[in-house]
Design a protein around this motif. Structure first.
Motif, PDB file in Angstrom:
ATOM      1  N   ALA A 136       6.637 -18.985   7.934  1.00 22.87           N
ATOM      2  CA  ALA A 136       5.650 -19.767   8.690  1.00 22.87           C
ATOM      3  C   ALA A 136       5.895 -21.260   8.550  1.00 22.87           C
ATOM      4  O   ALA A 136       5.564 -22.042   9.445  1.00 22.87           O
ATOM      5  N   PHE A 137       6.471 -21.676   7.438  1.00 23.62           N
ATOM      6  CA  PHE A 137       6.764 -23.096   7.223  1.00 23.62           C
ATOM      7  C   PHE A 137       8.076 -23.514   7.886  1.00 23.62           C
ATOM      8  O   PHE A 137       8.159 -24.555   8.526  1.00 23.62           O
ATOM      9  N   VAL A 138       9.098 -22.685   7.741  1.00 22.20           N
ATOM     10  CA  VAL A 138      10.428 -23.025   8.258  1.00 22.20           C
ATOM     11  C   VAL A 138      10.517 -22.824   9.762  1.00 22.20           C
ATOM     12  O   VAL A 138      11.118 -23.626  10.472  1.00 22.20           O
ATOM     13  N   GLY A 139       9.893 -21.747  10.267  1.00 26.26           N
ATOM     14  CA  GLY A 139      10.006 -21.443  11.685  1.00 26.26           C
ATOM     15  C   GLY A 139      11.463 -21.206  12.043  1.00 26.26           C
ATOM     16  O   GLY A 139      12.155 -20.404  11.414  1.00 26.26           O
ATOM     17  N   ILE A 140      11.974 -21.937  13.037  1.00 24.58           N
ATOM     18  CA  ILE A 140      13.372 -21.795  13.456  1.00 24.58           C
ATOM     19  C   ILE A 140      14.146 -23.083  13.221  1.00 24.58           C
ATOM     20  O   ILE A 140      15.189 -23.319  13.838  1.00 24.58           O
ATOM     21  N   LYS A 141      13.647 -23.934  12.327  1.00 29.77           N
ATOM     22  CA  LYS A 141      14.333 -25.192  12.053  1.00 29.77           C
ATOM     23  C   LYS A 141      15.051 -25.157  10.704  1.00 29.77           C
ATOM     24  O   LYS A 141      14.745 -24.338   9.830  1.00 29.77           O
ATOM     25  N   ASP A 142      16.002 -26.061  10.516  1.00 32.71           N
ATOM     26  CA  ASP A 142      16.852 -26.086   9.328  1.00 32.71           C
ATOM     27  C   ASP A 142      16.171 -26.858   8.207  1.00 32.71           C
ATOM     28  O   ASP A 142      16.618 -27.927   7.798  1.00 32.71           O
ATOM     29  N   ILE A 143      15.089 -26.283   7.702  1.00 33.75           N
ATOM     30  CA  ILE A 143      14.301 -26.881   6.629  1.00 33.75           C
ATOM     31  C   ILE A 143      14.702 -26.239   5.301  1.00 33.75           C
ATOM     32  O   ILE A 143      14.715 -25.019   5.171  1.00 33.75           O
ATOM     33  N   MET A 144      15.024 -27.062   4.308  1.00 35.54           N
ATOM     34  CA  MET A 144      15.351 -26.569   2.975  1.00 35.54           C
ATOM     35  C   MET A 144      14.083 -26.544   2.135  1.00 35.54           C
ATOM     36  O   MET A 144      13.410 -27.562   1.984  1.00 35.54           O
ATOM     37  N   MET A 145      13.738 -25.370   1.617  1.00 34.64           N
ATOM     38  CA  MET A 145      12.554 -25.217   0.786  1.00 34.64           C
ATOM     39  C   MET A 145      12.964 -25.196  -0.679  1.00 34.64           C
ATOM     40  O   MET A 145      13.840 -24.430  -1.086  1.00 34.64           O
ATOM     41  N   MET A 146      12.344 -26.036  -1.489  1.00 35.09           N
ATOM     42  CA  MET A 146      12.640 -26.127  -2.923  1.00 35.09           C
ATOM     43  C   MET A 146      11.372 -25.790  -3.710  1.00 35.09           C
ATOM     44  O   MET A 146      10.350 -26.459  -3.573  1.00 35.09           O
ATOM     45  N   PHE A 147      11.436 -24.746  -4.518  1.00 35.85           N
ATOM     46  CA  PHE A 147      10.269 -24.310  -5.286  1.00 35.85           C
ATOM     47  C   PHE A 147      10.023 -25.286  -6.431  1.00 35.85           C
ATOM     48  O   PHE A 147      10.906 -25.536  -7.267  1.00 35.85           O
ATOM     49  N   SER A 148       8.820 -25.823  -6.496  1.00 40.34           N
ATOM     50  CA  SER A 148       8.492 -26.775  -7.563  1.00 40.34           C
ATOM     51  C   SER A 148       8.190 -26.083  -8.889  1.00 40.34           C
ATOM     52  O   SER A 148       8.103 -26.737  -9.928  1.00 40.34           O
ATOM     53  N   VAL A 149       8.020 -24.769  -8.864  1.00 41.31           N
ATOM     54  CA  VAL A 149       7.690 -23.910 -10.006  1.00 41.31           C
ATOM     55  C   VAL A 149       6.272 -24.201 -10.511  1.00 41.31           C
ATOM     56  O   VAL A 149       5.404 -23.336 -10.466  1.00 41.31           O
ATOM     57  N   SER A 150       6.033 -25.398 -11.010  1.00 38.74           N
ATOM     58  CA  SER A 150       4.680 -25.755 -11.443  1.00 38.74           C
ATOM     59  C   SER A 150       3.965 -26.475 -10.314  1.00 38.74           C
ATOM     60  O   SER A 150       4.592 -26.907  -9.335  1.00 38.74           O
ATOM     61  N   ASP A 151       2.664 -26.607 -10.428  1.00 36.82           N
ATOM     62  CA  ASP A 151       1.909 -27.362  -9.439  1.00 36.82           C
ATOM     63  C   ASP A 151       2.356 -28.822  -9.482  1.00 36.82           C
ATOM     64  O   ASP A 151       2.715 -29.347 -10.543  1.00 36.82           O
ATOM     65  N   ILE A 152       2.355 -29.459  -8.312  1.00 38.36           N
ATOM     66  CA  ILE A 152       2.757 -30.867  -8.245  1.00 38.36           C
ATOM     67  C   ILE A 152       1.523 -31.705  -8.578  1.00 38.36           C
ATOM     68  O   ILE A 152       0.862 -32.281  -7.714  1.00 38.36           O
ATOM     69  N   LEU A 153       1.220 -31.723  -9.833  1.00 34.34           N
ATOM     70  CA  LEU A 153      -0.007 -32.369 -10.296  1.00 34.34           C
ATOM     71  C   LEU A 153       0.254 -32.952 -11.677  1.00 34.34           C
ATOM     72  O   LEU A 153       0.180 -32.271 -12.694  1.00 34.34           O
ATOM     73  N   GLY A 154       0.616 -34.231 -11.705  1.00 37.35           N
ATOM     74  CA  GLY A 154       0.942 -34.883 -12.965  1.00 37.35           C
ATOM     75  C   GLY A 154       2.432 -34.870 -13.235  1.00 37.35           C
ATOM     76  O   GLY A 154       3.181 -34.065 -12.667  1.00 37.35           O
ATOM     77  N   LEU A 155       2.877 -35.777 -14.110  1.00 35.83           N
ATOM     78  CA  LEU A 155       4.284 -35.883 -14.473  1.00 35.83           C
ATOM     79  C   LEU A 155       4.495 -35.362 -15.883  1.00 35.83           C
ATOM     80  O   LEU A 155       3.700 -35.601 -16.785  1.00 35.83           O
ATOM     81  N   ASN A 156       5.564 -34.631 -16.064  1.00 34.02           N
ATOM     82  CA  ASN A 156       5.955 -34.080 -17.348  1.00 34.02           C
ATOM     83  C   ASN A 156       7.469 -33.943 -17.312  1.00 34.02           C
ATOM     84  O   ASN A 156       8.088 -34.150 -16.258  1.00 34.02           O
ATOM     85  N   PRO A 157       8.120 -33.615 -18.407  1.00 34.02           N
ATOM     86  CA  PRO A 157       9.585 -33.552 -18.386  1.00 34.02           C
ATOM     87  C   PRO A 157      10.153 -32.643 -17.304  1.00 34.02           C
ATOM     88  O   PRO A 157      11.151 -32.970 -16.661  1.00 34.02           O
ATOM     89  N   PHE A 158       9.499 -31.490 -17.106  1.00 30.78           N
ATOM     90  CA  PHE A 158      10.008 -30.561 -16.094  1.00 30.78           C
ATOM     91  C   PHE A 158       9.811 -31.099 -14.682  1.00 30.78           C
ATOM     92  O   PHE A 158      10.734 -31.073 -13.859  1.00 30.78           O
ATOM     93  N   MET A 159       8.600 -31.602 -14.365  1.00 29.55           N
ATOM     94  CA  MET A 159       8.334 -32.085 -13.019  1.00 29.55           C
ATOM     95  C   MET A 159       9.205 -33.298 -12.701  1.00 29.55           C
ATOM     96  O   MET A 159       9.676 -33.452 -11.574  1.00 29.55           O
ATOM     97  N   ARG A 160       9.453 -34.164 -13.685  1.00 33.82           N
ATOM     98  CA  ARG A 160      10.338 -35.300 -13.430  1.00 33.82           C
ATOM     99  C   ARG A 160      11.742 -34.817 -13.061  1.00 33.82           C
ATOM    100  O   ARG A 160      12.391 -35.395 -12.180  1.00 33.82           O
ATOM    101  N   LYS A 161      12.189 -33.748 -13.707  1.00 38.81           N
ATOM    102  CA  LYS A 161      13.515 -33.199 -13.388  1.00 38.81           C
ATOM    103  C   LYS A 161      13.542 -32.604 -11.985  1.00 38.81           C
ATOM    104  O   LYS A 161      14.497 -32.806 -11.225  1.00 38.81           O
ATOM    105  N   VAL A 162      12.489 -31.877 -11.630  1.00 39.93           N
ATOM    106  CA  VAL A 162      12.401 -31.306 -10.281  1.00 39.93           C
ATOM    107  C   VAL A 162      12.449 -32.409  -9.224  1.00 39.93           C
ATOM    108  O   VAL A 162      13.201 -32.333  -8.242  1.00 39.93           O
ATOM    109  N   LEU A 163      11.649 -33.452  -9.422  1.00 38.85           N
ATOM    110  CA  LEU A 163      11.601 -34.534  -8.441  1.00 38.85           C
ATOM    111  C   LEU A 163      12.905 -35.319  -8.406  1.00 38.85           C
ATOM    112  O   LEU A 163      13.346 -35.764  -7.338  1.00 38.85           O
ATOM    113  N   ALA A 164      13.535 -35.485  -9.571  1.00 37.55           N
ATOM    114  CA  ALA A 164      14.825 -36.176  -9.601  1.00 37.55           C
ATOM    115  C   ALA A 164      15.882 -35.365  -8.855  1.00 37.55           C
ATOM    116  O   ALA A 164      16.707 -35.923  -8.119  1.00 37.55           O
TER     117      ALA A 164
END
Length: 410
Positions: A136-164
């Motif tokens: 439903a998000f991608v439809g028929i377009k070339d969108i790359m989906m990246m799982f954040s694993v944790s909620d995107i709420l606050g910064l921590n060592p793992f979330m900083r790595k995901v965003l980097a």
């Protein structure tokens, strides 16, 4: 000059995370353009493209949206506005990639923008929803989906790595030498295909390339056919070799490869040259709840299994007549520049001599119904060959090339 990455985010709820992402993008040598798709709360960091600008571009001032602020009311306006402004930036060479951050709502809005952007333009969505069904998000377009694993709420060592990592991916895509990778002066043929036709598709690609064309192949399992037709609308495709029509059979029977109500109508509406083959349409694709367990409705049909959880029952003659009528109905928009090629020895690898769905009498009934249903503007050519026979495929290609060359001279 540094390439620009547009960041789609709600700056009221994801300000800290977005600020860190901006730092990483700039660390990687690109410019970050922050686009605020939030509505209600106050932004916690400064936007380069404000929510007021998005709402205005979307057709409703932000003040008006805030009078009765609901997601259902606001989201379409913000999505429309963002797609319009970013689209203009792309045309002017001011945007080179887009990245979104979001949960369910943010992902819906950000990918809603991305689906309106051109094919080939880099699109990356960092989402809490990326581990589930993303269709439903991608439809028929070339969108790359990246799982954040944790909620995107606050910064921590793992979330900083995901965003980097996300920043690095977006910048990497933005810095691709597009002219070197994508440039071509060769006409592009859009072609549909199914696994039961792949040997023929391989012949077609090699043959068309030898004649000075390039081919973009679409797996005709629903999204593939829709993507091919969207590329037609965007002017990327010169001619169409519609080799696989299982999406029509599955649409009528609510099966796996359903192609939607517009499938087979777009090339005709646009006047694109097209060669058509009812490849793979003698059967449907059924996703099974249990391995090798066929639904009661299809136990009296000829059947084979494409995989342990995908059955391929052959439609009976009456059902195939209905498919033929639907094909003819959809092709009423085709006023010329089209040929229907009928391989008399079967419509797929399953239906030829030795195949598990071989039924020559049913094929005759099906082909007769196709011929009776087609508009007179479509030429019909019958060949005593199988659909993957090189001679059949090459004639299809030659006829398409002839239609394209004739159209050039008009």
């Amino acid at each position: 000059m540094a390439k620009s990455v547009v960041v789609l985010s709600t700056l009221d709820t994801k300000g800290r995370e977005t600020a860190f992402l901006k730092e990483q993008i700039e660390h990687d040598g690109c410019r970050a353009i922050l686009c605020d798709i939030g509505v209600v709360g106050s932004p916690t960091i400064k936007a380069d493209i404000t929510r007021e600008q998005l709402a205005e571009a979307g057709g409703t001032p932000l003040a008006e949206l805030l009078k009765d602020a609901t997601r259902e009311k606001a989201a379409p306006v913000m999505v429309k506005g963002a797609a319009k402004l970013i689209g203009e930036m792309i045309k002017q060479g001011e945007a080179h990639a887009v990245i979104g951050l979001g949960g369910t709502q943010g992902t819906s809005s950000a990918t809603g923008v991305m689906r309106q952007l051109p094919y080939g333009f880099p699109k990356l969505m960092v989402s809490t929803c990326a581990a589930g069904d993303t269709s439903a998000f991608v439809g028929i377009k070339d969108i790359m989906m990246m799982f954040s694993v944790s909620d995107i709420l606050g910064l921590n060592p793992f979330m900083r790595k995901v965003l980097a990592n996300a920043a690095g991916a977006a910048c990497g895509m933005a810095n691709i030498d597009e002219e070197k990778v994508a440039a071509s002066n060769k006409p592009l043929i859009g072609m549909s295909n199914l696994g039961v036709l792949t040997k023929g598709a391989e012949v077609a690609v090699e043959y068309l390339e030898s004649k000075g064309y390039e081919v973009i192949m679409f797996h005709a399992v629903g999204a593939g056919g829709r993507a091919m037709e969207q590329m037609m609308r965007e002017g990327l495709i010169t001619g169409v070799f519609d080799y696989a029509m299982g999406e029509i059979s599955d649409e009528l029977h609510h099966a796996l490869r359903a192609g939607g109500p517009e499938r087979l109508t777009v090339a005709g509406k646009l006047g694109l040259p097209q060669v058509l083959v009812p490849g793979g349409s003698e059967h449907i694709g059924l996703f099974l709840a249990e391995e090798h367990v066929l639904p009661e409705k299809y136990k009296n049909h000829m059947n084979t299994f494409h995989s342990p959880i995908i059955a391929a029952p052959r439609l009976n003659p009456d059902e195939l007549v209905e498919v033929a009528k639907e094909i003819g109905k959809r092709l009423q928009y085709t006023k010329g520049d089209a040929v229907m090629m009928l391989p008399l020895r079967g419509t797929s690898r399953y239906g030829v001599e030795g195949g598990p769905l071989r039924n020559p009498e049913s094929d005759k009934t099906y082909y007769a119904a196709i011929k009776a249903s087609l508009p007179k503007t479509i030429e019909v050519v019958e060949k005593d060959l199988g659909p993957e026979d090189p001679a059949f495929v090459k004639e299809c290609c030659d006829r398409l090339i002839g239609l394209i060359e004739a159209k050039k001279k008009k």
